[in-house]
Design a protein around this motif. Structure first.
Motif, short mmCIF file in Angstrom:
data_model
loop_
_atom_site.label_atom_id
_atom_site.label_comp_id
_atom_site.label_asym_id
_atom_site.label_seq_id
_atom_site.Cartn_x
_atom_site.Cartn_y
_atom_site.Cartn_z
N ASN A 1 -47.09 -49.91 48.24
CA ASN A 1 -45.82 -50.55 47.90
C ASN A 1 -45.89 -51.04 46.46
O ASN A 1 -46.87 -51.63 46.05
N GLU A 2 -44.82 -50.83 45.73
CA GLU A 2 -44.77 -51.24 44.34
C GLU A 2 -44.77 -52.77 44.25
O GLU A 2 -43.98 -53.44 44.92
N GLY A 3 -45.69 -53.31 43.45
CA GLY A 3 -45.73 -54.74 43.23
C GLY A 3 -46.00 -55.56 44.48
O GLY A 3 -45.56 -56.68 44.60
N GLU B 1 -45.84 -40.39 46.88
CA GLU B 1 -47.04 -39.94 47.58
C GLU B 1 -48.18 -39.74 46.60
O GLU B 1 -48.00 -39.22 45.50
N GLY B 2 -49.37 -40.19 46.97
CA GLY B 2 -50.55 -40.05 46.13
C GLY B 2 -50.75 -41.23 45.18
O GLY B 2 -51.76 -41.32 44.51
N GLN B 3 -49.76 -42.12 45.11
CA GLN B 3 -49.86 -43.28 44.22
C GLN B 3 -50.12 -44.54 45.05
O GLN B 3 -49.66 -44.65 46.19
N ALA B 4 -50.86 -45.46 44.48
CA ALA B 4 -51.15 -46.74 45.14
C ALA B 4 -51.40 -47.78 44.05
O ALA B 4 -51.44 -47.45 42.86
N GLU B 5 -51.55 -49.02 44.47
CA GLU B 5 -51.85 -50.10 43.53
C GLU B 5 -52.96 -50.96 44.08
O GLU B 5 -52.94 -51.35 45.25
N LEU B 6 -53.93 -51.25 43.23
CA LEU B 6 -54.91 -52.29 43.52
C LEU B 6 -54.18 -53.59 43.21
O LEU B 6 -53.66 -53.76 42.10
N SER B 7 -54.09 -54.48 44.21
CA SER B 7 -53.24 -55.66 44.07
C SER B 7 -53.97 -56.92 44.48
O SER B 7 -54.69 -56.94 45.47
N PHE B 8 -53.73 -57.97 43.73
CA PHE B 8 -54.21 -59.31 44.05
C PHE B 8 -52.99 -60.22 44.04
O PHE B 8 -52.12 -60.07 43.18
N TYR B 9 -52.92 -61.16 45.00
CA TYR B 9 -51.91 -62.19 44.88
C TYR B 9 -52.47 -63.51 45.39
O TYR B 9 -53.38 -63.55 46.21
N THR C 1 -48.85 -65.76 41.96
CA THR C 1 -49.49 -65.08 40.84
C THR C 1 -49.95 -63.75 41.40
O THR C 1 -50.54 -63.69 42.47
N ARG C 2 -49.65 -62.68 40.67
CA ARG C 2 -50.11 -61.38 41.13
C ARG C 2 -50.71 -60.60 39.97
O ARG C 2 -50.33 -60.79 38.81
N VAL C 3 -51.63 -59.72 40.33
CA VAL C 3 -52.28 -58.83 39.38
C VAL C 3 -52.30 -57.46 40.04
O VAL C 3 -52.65 -57.34 41.21
N ILE C 4 -51.89 -56.45 39.28
CA ILE C 4 -51.70 -55.11 39.85
C ILE C 4 -52.23 -54.07 38.87
O ILE C 4 -52.05 -54.21 37.66
N TRP D 1 -44.75 -56.15 47.30
CA TRP D 1 -43.63 -56.34 48.22
C TRP D 1 -42.46 -55.39 47.95
O TRP D 1 -41.44 -55.49 48.60
N GLY D 2 -42.63 -54.47 47.03
CA GLY D 2 -41.52 -53.60 46.64
C GLY D 2 -41.41 -52.33 47.46
O GLY D 2 -41.96 -52.22 48.56
N ASP D 3 -40.71 -51.37 46.91
CA ASP D 3 -40.47 -50.09 47.56
C ASP D 3 -41.75 -49.28 47.65
O ASP D 3 -42.70 -49.50 46.90
N LYS D 4 -41.73 -48.30 48.53
CA LYS D 4 -42.86 -47.37 48.67
C LYS D 4 -43.04 -46.61 47.37
O LYS D 4 -42.07 -46.18 46.73
N LEU D 5 -44.30 -46.43 46.98
CA LEU D 5 -44.63 -45.64 45.80
C LEU D 5 -44.60 -44.15 46.17
O LEU D 5 -44.70 -43.80 47.35
#
Length: 190
Positions: A139-141, A149-157, A58-61, A143-147
């Motif tokens: 990283n997108e999602g 520059e300047g972008q990021a994700e707050l992620s929970f899994y 389960t992930r939340v992004i 485990w995904g590709d690099k976002l």
């Protein structure tokens, strides 16, 4: 979680539901103060000795744009993290003894992560979730590709599917609390 359950969860939190597509799982989106929060399940396929093994998370992004680079990772201590610490893994201490006793905290900016975790609401929200893996990642999602520059994700899994709507709601509250603290710290672009 099955599509019908995600659809019911979307109603429960007043979010929007997107059906499963060939490459993408069903998901629920909600907006909090101009920030999109996405709930879904993600399945990893691994081949071990010619046998395919799957693990569903389960992930939340929520996508973010920081004013300057900031990353962190927070998770509960375990026997494995205690061993890793013996071999030199860095762990930031927040100065909140009970919290520091229970969690591993890594970051590229100790000052900012301490500032974030100085909020009793943020610490309480993190402590309320048993199987927590929380990070800011480029990283997108997760485990995904690099976002870009300047972008990021707050992620929970979590290494399982969460079916309990109240537990998912706790994660949503955690994200709201962290986003509020980020705005108070003036470190994200709106």
């Amino acid at each position: 979680m099955k599509s019908l359950q995600w659809q019911e969860f979307a109603k429960y939190i007043n979010g929007s539901f997107t059906k499963h597509h060939f490459w993408h799982s069903a998901k629920v989106d909600t907006i909090y103060k101009n920030h999109r929060i996405i709930f879904d399940n993600y399945t990893v396929y691994k081949t071990v000795s010619s046998t395919t093994v799957t693990q569903t998370y389960t992930r939340v992004i929520t996508p973010l744009s920081f004013k300057q680079e900031f990353y962190f990772e927070i998770y509960r201590k375990s026997i494995f993290s205690s061993i890793a610490k013996l071999f030199g893994m860095q762990d930031i201490e927040t100065g909140h003894h009970e919290f520091d006793k229970d969690f591993i905290i890594k970051s590229n900016n100790g000052f900012k992560v301490k500032q974030l975790l100085n909020s009793p609401e943020v610490r309480k929200s993190i402590e309320s979730i048993q199987n927590i893996n929380l990070s800011i990642s480029d990283n997108e999602g997760i485990w995904g590709d690099k976002l870009p520059e300047g972008q990021a994700e707050l992620s929970f899994y979590c290494e399982k599917e969460i079916h309990d709507f109240e537990k998912l709601k706790e994660i949503q509250i955690l994200f709201h609390t962290i986003l509020d603290q980020f705005q108070n710290m003036e470190i994200i672009n709106n």
